[in-house]
Every structure is written in structure tokens, then in C-alpha cells.
Motif scaffolding. Structure first.
Motif, PDB file in Angstrom:
ATOM      1  N   PRO A  64     -33.924  32.295   7.262  1.00 41.57           N
ATOM      2  CA  PRO A  64     -34.943  33.150   7.879  1.00 41.57           C
ATOM      3  C   PRO A  64     -36.193  32.383   8.276  1.00 41.57           C
ATOM      4  O   PRO A  64     -37.139  32.963   8.796  1.00 41.57           O
ATOM      5  N   CYS A 141     -32.827  37.386   0.170  1.00 43.71           N
ATOM      6  CA  CYS A 141     -33.271  38.266   1.265  1.00 43.71           C
ATOM      7  C   CYS A 141     -32.278  39.387   1.546  1.00 43.71           C
ATOM      8  O   CYS A 141     -32.608  40.345   2.248  1.00 43.71           O
ATOM      9  N   ASP A 148     -38.285  40.249  -0.823  1.00 40.57           N
ATOM     10  CA  ASP A 148     -38.340  39.596   0.479  1.00 40.57           C
ATOM     11  C   ASP A 148     -37.164  40.031   1.350  1.00 40.57           C
ATOM     12  O   ASP A 148     -36.541  39.214   2.009  1.00 40.57           O
ATOM     13  N   ARG A 150     -34.610  41.118   4.122  1.00 42.14           N
ATOM     14  CA  ARG A 150     -34.467  40.914   5.561  1.00 42.14           C
ATOM     15  C   ARG A 150     -33.240  41.713   6.032  1.00 42.14           C
ATOM     16  O   ARG A 150     -32.109  41.375   5.675  1.00 42.14           O
ATOM     17  N   ASP A 152     -31.527  41.757   8.678  1.00 37.08           N
ATOM     18  CA  ASP A 152     -30.494  40.984   9.376  1.00 37.08           C
ATOM     19  C   ASP A 152     -29.506  40.338   8.409  1.00 37.08           C
ATOM     20  O   ASP A 152     -28.366  40.040   8.788  1.00 37.08           O
ATOM     21  N   TYR A 153     -29.933  40.130   7.158  1.00 32.72           N
ATOM     22  CA  TYR A 153     -29.036  39.505   6.189  1.00 32.72           C
ATOM     23  C   TYR A 153     -27.852  40.397   5.839  1.00 32.72           C
ATOM     24  O   TYR A 153     -26.816  39.915   5.374  1.00 32.72           O
TER      25      TYR A 153
END
Length: 602
Positions: A64, A141, A148, A150, A152-153
Motif C-alpha cells: 500500500p 491492512c 490500518d 485497506r 483493496d486488500y
């Protein structure tokens, strides 16, 4: 084909692996999936870089850290590794060139931002190439309730579906046992082997101090213990980051703000200066720091309470990556507890439960009378540690006292305001009532007539604020989300009835720590007397070379390598090649310059 150990020596310049690096690398080279937990600075990157160099094809690294990919690739290229990246910062021609290199097999490592895997063109390109392995960096993530997350992960589980025979390695420095389970499930790593290298960073001194005048406390800390050092100061809000950076700069400390409210160009410029300059302080929100590979960050300071132990560990772990002494310092007070208790009550029920769990663990770390490092390691599932001797509670143990009576006075005041007057007030009014202060607000509401008025004369104002802080931390008091008023909890009644004791912490006086050799880099301070000036000359050469090449100084050589060179004083390229961190490419590129610099020192 080189063995992993041969690659380690030839490319990276090291003779042996650390911890369980070799076991991890051998497992991935053989085609196995892995989930790796290793503390920051423990050498996680080698666990995927070396398999990518040993196995046939290109290693694809999902990260990331868009703002840092250029520096990561520059550092690898300085070692002679063929590396490239694809992310949103590049224009069409730059991306097309990297894609052509990938398809031609001219790369060893390709770094991708996770959102690139949502682009069909990227997936088609990967399908045409020869992929040796996938590395998923900062794997925490993927934890949806982590510190943290994310989104998209969540898409990365598709890697197993599209490339079932390509090994995958997920890496993080921050994950509890529950988070490890979540990472495995979300990434489809159910059959992956888990490697846990431990979470201890023994070179970091952990210290949490009562907050009184935080700006002045921070300034004293920097002037006394870290003059001229690089470091990171974390604040909760953007405005605080701006104001603290201005305050430090006005007091002679080179400081820059970093937060999501700054435009992208300014953020990139500030980050680049931090990576490339010595002695710069970045004052930031949590938007800054993940993946920062600057090895000589000597301190991380928190002026506001982190939201979780995971976040605290991740942020403090950015200090002392070179293994030299570093400090994790925090100013913590009642306002932090009130603010975070209110924030924890926002959102739906599941979110509130998780927020309260995270906050309770963070508050327990702040209020402990035991070793902070032991509590940190225990939180991450590393049991059985001994007191470290390198945290504030080990070096100046706080006293524990029976605060049951004091707690009853506070809780009784809150109860009487609520039940007798149908009123709710915050900390200040409650403490004024206990101290018997006839303030305008007390007189306006007739609170001087309460039976609890003046019953707290045995403690001072700061002590009562400490009592309230700890009652909030223990869940014996709560804060209304909307107005910040104190309210009782389910646990309050047992205290009021005398059925539960309330141990409280009294902070010990701690003299300030001072640097033993002011003005010198910490690395130089621990060198033999005759080697210290040689080290400084090598650092000056490195700084000039890094500036000329437009890269961070650590891309040339780490401090640890310069220390060893200064101490051993090699006189030939063959002798220099035996220094840790001097691989073939760096020897060829910088060897003669290093020997010339040593010659100037003699």
C-alpha cells in the motif's frame, strides 16, 4: 542457480541470516505459502526479496506504500536488483515501460499498489508473465477492524484462484493471534505455514509520562534527550500537527507537518526531506509512517493517545530500525481518556465493542504498574517474558495505592448530581465540588449544598484528575458521547457499596534521560574514541553522495555498516567486501570512494 545464502552475501553483503529468516526463505523457495510476523527492522523484506531472486520469474510485491515505492525500488537498484513499480503516480509512458520490462523477463521484483489488481489490464499483463511468487506486504491492512484497514486488500484472495501454483507470502509487524486468523481467512492462506519471529524491540525505551503542558514537555524531551535527531511526533488531529510543527520550528527545532489535509505535492516533499535529511522532525497524524525505511529515527513521540495497542506498536516501531538505542515517548492525560471514551461510543454496536476493546487494552498499557514491554508482548501472544529493565516502569516503578475511598467520593459526587439534581457535569465541575471550590458555576447550580462538597480536601486538583482518569480507564466511570458528562457504569455500584477495591497508580518521579555525548550521532557515541571521527567523515561522504544521487542516505549504506567500516578500517577492496552490508554491487560502485575517505582520515 544461487542458493539463498549466496544471494544474501553477493547482493546484500551479509554472511548469515537473522532469526528464522532462512527457514522462511527456504519454505517459500520450495513453493510453500507463508504468513510472517516479524518486528519492524527485523528483516521482513529479505524474506520475499531473496526468494524472488532465487526462483525463476518475477516476484510481485503488493504494497500500500505508493509514496515509498520509488525509494524502495531505488534501494534495490543500488544493490544491482532489477526492480520496478506500477502505481497511480506514473504517467502512461512510465507504466508502459515497466510493463514491457515485466513481460520481457527483465525484472526481478515488481511492486504493485493493491488497487492495480482491480484493473483488468494489470491482471491480463500478469497472466502473460512468469511470476515466481507473490508477496503481500503490510498484511494487517486486510483486517477489517484493524488499525490500518485497506479495502483493496480484500481483493487479494483472488491471487490463489488465478495463480494456484504460485507461492504467496504475507508479511506484517503487527498482528494479534485473532488478527493472524483473520489475515489467513481473508487472503485464502488457510494452509500457509505461520512464522512468528517475536515482537520484542529491546533497543526501544518505552516511556509514558503524565500530560501537563504537552508542547513544553515535548520540547524539553527533544532538547534534553534527542537534540539534532530525526524523529516522528504523532498527533490526533491535523490542526494539532500544524500547531506543534510551528511551535517546534519557532523554538529552533527543524520540524515539518504531515497530514491528509496537505496537498499531495507538499506531503511528498515533506516525506522526501525527512528521508533524505538528518535531524528533521515530522509532526504527523497516523497518515504518516507506514513502511518508512529510515533506519536512524531516534524517537517516536505521541502527544495524543493512540486508538489501539496495534497502532501504538506499529508507530513506535518506526524508531530504531538500525538496532541502536531509541525512545518511544508519550504524554498521556485525562483529556485523552475522555476523548477516546466518547469516540469509542460512535458507530454501530459491533464497532463500539471493538473500539472499547482496543481502548481498554491501550489504557491498561498506560496505567500499568508493571513492565510495559511485558504487557506489549503479552498482548501479541508472546507470553512468559521477564521485566525488560528498559522502560519507565522498570527503571522507576510507580507506587500502587488503595484508591477505594477516593473512588467512592468521585462516584458519589456523580451519583448525587444525577439522582438528586437531575444534572450531569464533566470532570472539572466534579473535582471543584470535591475540593470545596465556590466557583461561579458551583454557586450558580447550588452545588455547595451537596453532602460531597469539600470531602476531597485530602488530595490536590491534579491528583483528583488522576483518580478520575484511572476510574475512566478501569471502566468504573463513563463519558456521555454527546456532552462529555461523567456517568456511572455497571461496575460503579460495587465500589460504592464497598464490595470492590480500587487500586490506583501514583506516578514516580523520573529524572530526564540525557544523551551521553551531545552533538554526536548515537552511532558515533558508542564507537571507540579513535573511530568516532572516521565515522563522522564517512557520514559526511554518504550525505554528499546521497544528495548528488537524489536518494536517502541509507540507500548508500546504513549507519551500522559505516560503524563497522570506521571500527575495522579496511585498507583494500577485499577487506571492505567482508563488512556487513557491502555486497558486490555496492563494493564496485562505492568501494574506491570509501577507501579514499578512510585515507583522508588517517
Amino acid at each position: 542457480m544461487d542458493t539463498p545464502l549466496e544471494v544474501l552475501h553477493r547482493v546484500f553483503g551479509y554472511d548469515s541470516f537473522r532469526s528464522n529468516q532462512q527457514e522462511i526463505i527456504d519454505h517459500v523457495v520450495a513453493g510453500g505459502d507463508a504468513l510472517v510476523l516479524m518486528p519492524t527492522g527485523g528483516g521482513k523484506s529479505l524474506c520475499y526479496q531473496i526468494p524472488a531472486l532465487v526462483r525463476r520469474g518475477v516476484g510481485v510485491v503488493v504494497s500500500p506504500l505508493i509514496a515509498l515505492m520509488q525509494d524502495q525500488v531505488d534501494a534495490l537498484r543500488a544493490l544491482g536488483v532489477r526492480a520496478g513499480f506500477l502505481n497511480s503516480t506514473q504517467d502512461f509512458d512510465e507504466r508502459r515501460l515497466v510493463e514491457a520490462e515485466f513481460l520481457a523477463g527483465e525484472l526481478d521484483l515488481l511492486y504493485l499498489a493493491p488497487e492495480r489488481l482491480r484493473v483488468d489490464a494489470t491482471l491480463r499483463m500478469l497472466a502473460k508473465g512468469d511470476i515466481s511468487m507473490f508477496a503481500i506486504d503490510e498484511a494487517h491492512c486486510v483486517a477489517q477492524w484493524g488499525h490500518d484497514f485497506r479495502p483493496d486488500y480484500l481483493e487479494l484472495s483472488k491471487l490463489r484462484e488465478s495463480w494456484p501454483d504460485v507461492p504467496r507470502i504475507a508479511l506484517t509487524a503487527t498482528a494479534t493471534p485473532a488478527t493472524r486468523t483473520e489475515i489467513s481467512a481473508r487472503l485464502g492462506l488457510d494452509e500457509a505455514r505461520h512464522f512468528v519471529a517475536g515482537f520484542d524491540r529491546p533497543n526501544i525505551h518505552y516511556r509514558i509520562t503524565p500530560k501537563s503542558e504537552p508542547k513544553r514537555q515535548l520540547l524539553d524531551f527533544l532538547r534534553t534527550e534527542h537534540p539534532g535527531d530525526s524523529g516522528i511526533v504523532y498527533c490526533l488531529s491535523r490542526s494539532s500537527a500544524e500547531k506543534i510543527a510551528e511551535f517546534l520550528a519557532a523554538n529552533g527545532i527543524a520540524a515539518l507537518p504531515y497530514h491528509a489535509g496537505l496537498d499531495a505535492r507538499t506531503r511528498a516533499a515533506h516525506q522526501a526531506r525527512f528521508l533524505r535529511e538528518d535531524g528533521l522532525v515530522v509532526v504527523a497524524t497516523i497518515a504518516f509512517g507506514m513502511g518508512i525505511d529510515k533506519p536512524d529515527v531516534r524517537f517516536v513521540a505521541h502527544l495524543d493517545l493512540p486508538k489501539s495497542v496495534e497502532g501504538y506498536y506499529q508507530e513506535t516501531g518506526r524508531a530504531g530500525r538500525d538496532g541502536l538505542p531509541a525512545t518511544a515517548w508519550m504524554a498521556y492525560g485525562l483529556h485523552d481518556v475522555v476523548q477516546h471514551r466518547r469516540m469509542a461510543m460512535e458507530g454501530d454496536e459491533a464497532h463500539r465493542r471493538r473500539q472499547v476493546h482496543h481502548l481498554d487494552a491501550m489504557l491498561a498499557l498506560c496505567e500499568t504498574v508493571g513492565c510495559r514491554r511485558m504487557m506489549l508482548l503479552d498482548y501479541f501472544g508472546q507470553k512468559g517474558s521477564e521485566p525488560c529493565g528498559n522502560c519507565d516502569t522498570c527503571q522507576a516503578p510507580p507506587e500502587s495505592w488503595d484508591g477505594t475511598t477516593a473512588a467512592q467520593k468521585v462516584l458519589s459526587a456523580v451519583w448525587r448530581l444525577d439522582k438528586e439534581r437531575r444534572q450531569k457535569f464533566g470532570v472539572g465541575q466534579t473535582v471543584d465540588i470535591l475540593l470545596g471550590k465556590k466557583t461561579a458555576k458551583v454557586l450558580q447550580h447550588g452545588h455547595e449544598t451537596l453532602t460531597v462538597f469539600g470531602v476531597g480536601a485530602d488530595l490536590g486538583n491534579a491528583e483528583w484528575h488522576g483518580v478520575v482518569r484511572q476510574l475512566l480507564a478501569q471502566g468504573l466511570l463513563a463519558v456521555e458521547p454527546n456532552h462529555g458528562a461523567l456517568v456511572l457504569t455497571d461496575g460503579s455500584a460495587a465500589v460504592l457499596r464497598g464490595q470492590r477495591e480500587v487500586p490506583l497508580r501514583r506516578d514516580a518521579h523520573r529524572p530526564a534521560r540525557t544523551r551521553t555525548t551531545p552533538g554526536k550521532a548515537p552511532a558515533a557515541a558508542e564507537l571507540p574514541e579513535e573511530a568516532a571521527p572516521v565515522f563522522e567523515r564517512l557520514r559526511a561522504w554518504r550525505a554528499a553522495t546521497a544528495k548528488e544521487q537524489g536518494v536517502p542516505a541509507y540507500v548508500i549504506f546504513h549507519d551500522a555498516t559505516l560503524r563497522e567500516i570506521a571500527t575495522r578500517s579496511p585498507s583494500t577492496l577485499a577487506e571492505l567486501s567482508q563488512i556487513n552490508g557491502v555486497g558486490e554491487n555496492k563494493l564496485a560502485k562505492y568501494g574506491d570512494q570509501v577507501l579514499a575517505t578512510l585515507g583522508e582520515s588517517s
